[in-house]
Design a protein around this motif. Sequence first.
Motif, mmCIF file in Angstrom:
data_model
loop_
_atom_site.group_PDB
_atom_site.id
_atom_site.type_symbol
_atom_site.label_atom_id
_atom_site.label_comp_id
_atom_site.label_asym_id
_atom_site.label_seq_id
_atom_site.Cartn_x
_atom_site.Cartn_y
_atom_site.Cartn_z
ATOM 1 N N GLU A 170 0.840 -1.208 0.000
ATOM 2 C CA GLU A 170 0.000 0.000 0.000
ATOM 3 C C GLU A 170 0.869 1.250 0.000
ATOM 4 O O GLU A 170 0.543 2.238 -0.652
ATOM 5 N N TYR B 212 -11.255 6.247 5.034
ATOM 6 C CA TYR B 212 -10.592 4.935 4.999
ATOM 7 C C TYR B 212 -11.316 3.933 5.889
ATOM 8 O O TYR B 212 -10.996 3.774 7.057
ATOM 9 N N SER B 213 -12.313 3.314 5.302
ATOM 10 C CA SER B 213 -13.133 2.366 6.040
ATOM 11 C C SER B 213 -13.320 1.149 5.144
ATOM 12 O O SER B 213 -13.391 1.274 3.931
ATOM 13 N N ASN B 214 -13.425 -0.002 5.784
ATOM 14 C CA ASN B 214 -13.581 -1.230 4.999
ATOM 15 C C ASN B 214 -15.031 -1.674 4.920
ATOM 16 O O ASN B 214 -15.329 -2.697 4.332
ATOM 17 N N TYR C 233 -16.711 -3.029 1.807
ATOM 18 C CA TYR C 233 -16.405 -4.388 1.340
ATOM 19 C C TYR C 233 -16.961 -5.445 2.301
ATOM 20 O O TYR C 233 -17.375 -6.510 1.877
ATOM 21 N N ILE C 234 -16.937 -5.100 3.601
ATOM 22 C CA ILE C 234 -17.375 -6.079 4.611
ATOM 23 C C ILE C 234 -18.854 -6.427 4.422
ATOM 24 O O ILE C 234 -19.222 -7.602 4.380
ATOM 25 N N ASP D 97 -16.662 -0.691 12.479
ATOM 26 C CA ASP D 97 -16.128 0.352 11.619
ATOM 27 C C ASP D 97 -15.575 1.508 12.450
ATOM 28 O O ASP D 97 -14.518 2.055 12.138
ATOM 29 N N ARG E 49 -12.195 0.645 13.695
ATOM 30 C CA ARG E 49 -11.166 0.753 12.663
ATOM 31 C C ARG E 49 -10.810 2.215 12.390
ATOM 32 O O ARG E 49 -9.644 2.580 12.303
ATOM 33 N N ASN F 115 -7.211 3.802 13.023
ATOM 34 C CA ASN F 115 -6.456 4.364 11.890
ATOM 35 C C ASN F 115 -6.105 5.822 12.133
ATOM 36 O O ASN F 115 -4.988 6.257 11.859
ATOM 37 N N GLN G 220 -19.002 -4.007 -5.939
ATOM 38 C CA GLN G 220 -17.680 -3.367 -6.023
ATOM 39 C C GLN G 220 -17.659 -2.193 -7.009
ATOM 40 O O GLN G 220 -17.015 -1.176 -6.773
#
Lengths: 263, 262
Positions: A183, B74-76, B79-80, B108, B111, B115, B172
């Motif tokens: 990354e 910036y979080s996933n 996709y989760i 979330d 995270r 981050n 996606q």
Amino acid sequence: MKRYLSLIWQMYRLRLMREMEYKPGFIMLLFGVALRVGVYVFLFWAIYQNITQINGWAFQDILLLIATFELVDYIMSFCIFPSLLYELPQNIYWGDFDLKVVKPINPLFFASIQYVEVVDIAKLASSIVIFIYVFSTYQFDIHVGNILMYICAIAFAVIFVSSLVILVSSLTFFTVQGWGFGEMLEEYLSLAHYPTTIFRGFFGKTFFYIIPLVIVATLPVQILTGKADYNIVFYAMVASILLLMIAIFVWYQALKKYKSSGN
Amino acid sequence: MKKYLILFNISWSSFLQYRANLLLSMIGIAIFHVATAILWINIYSGKEMIGGYSEKEMITYVLVNGLLSIYIFYSNIRYIIDRWITKGFLSYWIIKPINIPLLWFTEDAGRRIFNFLLSLIPFGIVMLFFAKYLILPQNILFFLLVFVLAGIINYLIFHLVGVCAFWMENTQGMVRLVNIVITIAGGTLVPLSLFPGAIGKILNVLPFKYLFYVPMQIYLGKIGTIETLHAIIIEIFWICLLYVIARIMWAKGIKKYSAMGG
């Protein structure tokens, strides 16, 4: 060679079939990738509404820079980038890499083609559209020699980026979970969207001597527009080939560290 | 509530496992923003103002926005949620006495906060180098409030996109499209005031500006107290609206869910 090309084609075909299973999603992905290229065009367009040039770089030069970056990025993201930076760490983490090393094929090659990104074809298409737009709208004094040199410069850019990817992926054999390096490298390479010659001091030296990002897009554009210093072109050739040799050596040394133990 | 705090702790612990990788990612993002700041210093050579921003304001915008984006963007979760629904992971949780959307939100939040705190290391160092260019927040309390609300709006937008997986096999593509719209229309790249004419007007009407552009305007003191309060009310309105839509979509989607995915 034929066997290797056939393998790339088979991987591409299989991936395409998988992606095409849900066509609306695939089309949206293509559109998303193309728009991603548009983000940088949009950024610089907004900036150039307020200024005329950045350290000698006019808007049309920046468009060529973006198109060149996307071209190099497409060649890279076709397989090497996602395979080595994101798939390989997963393989090593789960111990799946055993399956790759026992095959009668070069392990570096096999590791590099395991994930083929088919939607990135939109990057190539966007790049071509930008080239057509720039050459049909702006006047450039470009000779055949410049174009040939530009193609060579693109080849060296690909060699350079591949070498960096191979080097970074080698770290995965030592760290087991190495996606953070990938990354970081991706963020670093995305800086090639900017004309790297405008940077001075620490960043200027880094982009030129330490990790010569100038090779990725700035130098090919300078060659194409006839503004390149040919000493730098020679330096870029030597740097790319040297880095590739080092990267391959390091990768095989790192491979010896693979213990197949997974996580 | 206790079980969600436990889930928050678990989420936090799992990210701690990846701290080195996450830190490397944050360093990469910080380097990108440093280079962007240097690009702007070059652009400003000999110019006082561009798009209503002085050089100091622009450098502050780029660097603080970079830091904000780690919490907001910036979080996933995008996709989760997709994976849980399309791969059938939801089946495991659906039988438990737990509110699944709240579980996603808790994870979330863990995270994002992790981050953000981690990114303070590289961004803190960067900001020391750029100290002479940086402007301190003009209204810290309002800024922090708008900043937190922006994170919730962003979460709800991607929650809605993720929940579409009940009806689509793959979200996606949609995620990428929404990402790009937010990147441009949210003011992530450049202040929206740089866009001229009709494009500038359209971007100013869209709600995405409340994610980055408006918080930064408050940070830089470019809008007054009344406009700030107005922005907060609009953000709360968007949160309520998105929340209601999310509840309706969840209720409809869960009826459609089969263990084989959406």
